[in-house]
Scaffold this active site. Structure first.
Site, PDB file in Angstrom:
ATOM      1  N   GLY A 104       0.844  -1.187   0.000  1.00  0.00           N
ATOM      2  CA  GLY A 104       0.000   0.000   0.000  1.00  0.00           C
ATOM      3  C   GLY A 104       0.876   1.232   0.000  1.00  0.00           C
ATOM      4  O   GLY A 104       1.975   1.229  -0.554  1.00  0.00           O
ATOM      5  N   CYS A 105       0.422   2.260   0.643  1.00  0.00           N
ATOM      6  CA  CYS A 105       1.168   3.524   0.698  1.00  0.00           C
ATOM      7  C   CYS A 105       2.567   3.290   1.254  1.00  0.00           C
ATOM      8  O   CYS A 105       2.715   2.778   2.356  1.00  0.00           O
ATOM      9  CB  CYS A 105       0.410   4.524   1.569  1.00  0.00           C
ATOM     10  SG  CYS A 105       1.305   6.048   1.857  1.00  0.00           S
ATOM     11  N   PHE A 106       3.574   3.681   0.484  1.00  0.00           N
ATOM     12  CA  PHE A 106       4.939   3.417   0.953  1.00  0.00           C
ATOM     13  C   PHE A 106       5.309   4.229   2.181  1.00  0.00           C
ATOM     14  O   PHE A 106       6.215   3.848   2.922  1.00  0.00           O
ATOM     15  CB  PHE A 106       5.989   3.553  -0.144  1.00  0.00           C
ATOM     16  CG  PHE A 106       5.961   4.778  -1.019  1.00  0.00           C
ATOM     17  CD1 PHE A 106       5.584   6.021  -0.565  1.00  0.00           C
ATOM     18  CD2 PHE A 106       6.338   4.652  -2.340  1.00  0.00           C
ATOM     19  CE1 PHE A 106       5.590   7.129  -1.395  1.00  0.00           C
ATOM     20  CE2 PHE A 106       6.350   5.756  -3.191  1.00  0.00           C
ATOM     21  CZ  PHE A 106       5.973   6.999  -2.707  1.00  0.00           C
ATOM     22  N   TRP A 107       4.632   5.318   2.437  1.00  0.00           N
ATOM     23  CA  TRP A 107       4.917   6.088   3.654  1.00  0.00           C
ATOM     24  C   TRP A 107       4.768   5.213   4.894  1.00  0.00           C
ATOM     25  O   TRP A 107       5.514   5.340   5.844  1.00  0.00           O
ATOM     26  CB  TRP A 107       3.967   7.260   3.793  1.00  0.00           C
ATOM     27  CG  TRP A 107       4.116   8.372   2.825  1.00  0.00           C
ATOM     28  CD1 TRP A 107       5.107   8.556   1.897  1.00  0.00           C
ATOM     29  CD2 TRP A 107       3.236   9.487   2.688  1.00  0.00           C
ATOM     30  NE1 TRP A 107       4.887   9.697   1.195  1.00  0.00           N
ATOM     31  CE2 TRP A 107       3.745  10.299   1.656  1.00  0.00           C
ATOM     32  CE3 TRP A 107       2.065   9.868   3.326  1.00  0.00           C
ATOM     33  CZ2 TRP A 107       3.113  11.481   1.260  1.00  0.00           C
ATOM     34  CZ3 TRP A 107       1.453  11.036   2.933  1.00  0.00           C
ATOM     35  CH2 TRP A 107       1.972  11.837   1.917  1.00  0.00           C
ATOM     36  N   CYS A 108       3.761   4.338   4.867  1.00  0.00           N
ATOM     37  CA  CYS A 108       3.460   3.503   6.037  1.00  0.00           C
ATOM     38  C   CYS A 108       4.328   2.257   6.119  1.00  0.00           C
ATOM     39  O   CYS A 108       4.265   1.523   7.098  1.00  0.00           O
ATOM     40  CB  CYS A 108       1.987   3.097   6.025  1.00  0.00           C
ATOM     41  SG  CYS A 108       0.877   4.487   6.304  1.00  0.00           S
TER      42      CYS A 108
END
Length: 176
Positions: free
Chosen positions: A10-14
């Protein structure tokens, strides 16, 4: 000697912080993998037209932090039964996948997937793909170490996503 491991969740930030806190992990880079466009931009990947997934590439020392431990952390960050994205982030670019760099990683990834699927932890089948690693393109600088550079925005985005509630419900206590 170091190796690379690449995970889309999913979101690479997480996906950076859960890996970025252990001895033996040299760096965690946000980027894009699996698509058909060279040097894609965030805007291109976000549009869902390049075939890339948002991912993290981890440089690690396997004698200090084995690949099996990376797999354990990975599985505890995602919903492995969701093939349409992860949490609030929907679309091909947010699918979860393990990108293997060699046959040892493939064997270990497949074994861990089978064990998770057989564990009874989920009522639906584990559908996370295991794919061959392809060119990895680093995301723009403002995406790197986002949780450190923009902690308030990171916390707000993560809180909205539903990821932590899922992790807490499925894994009881997980550090993120």
């Amino acid at each position: 000697m170091t190796e690379k491991a690449t995970f889309a969740g999913g979101c690479f930030w997480c996906m950076v912080k859960p890996f970025d806190q252990f001895d033996g992990i040299e760096k965690v880079v946000s980027g894009y993998i699996g698509g058909h466009v060279e040097q894609p931009t965030y805007e291109q990947v976000k549009s869902g037209t390049t075939g890339h997934l948002e991912a993290v590439e981890i440089t690690f020392q396997p004698e200090v932090f084995p690949y099996e431990q990376l797999l354990e952390i990975f599985w505890q960050q995602i919903d492995p039964t969701d093939n349409g994205g992860q949490f609030q982030d929907r679309g091909e670019q947010y699918k979860a996948a393990i990108f293997v760099h060699n046959e040892t990683q493939r064997t270990l990834a497949e074994q861990s997937k089978q064990e998770l699927d057989a564990s009874g932890r989920f009522t639906k089948p584990v559908v996370t793909e295991i794919r061959d690693a392809s060119p990895f393109y680093e995301a723009e600088d403002y995406h790197q170490d986002f949780y450190k550079k923009s902690p308030d925005e990171y916390k707000e985005d993560r809180a909205k996503s539903g990821r932590d509630e899922f992790i807490d419900a499925v894994w009881e206590k997980a550090e993120v």
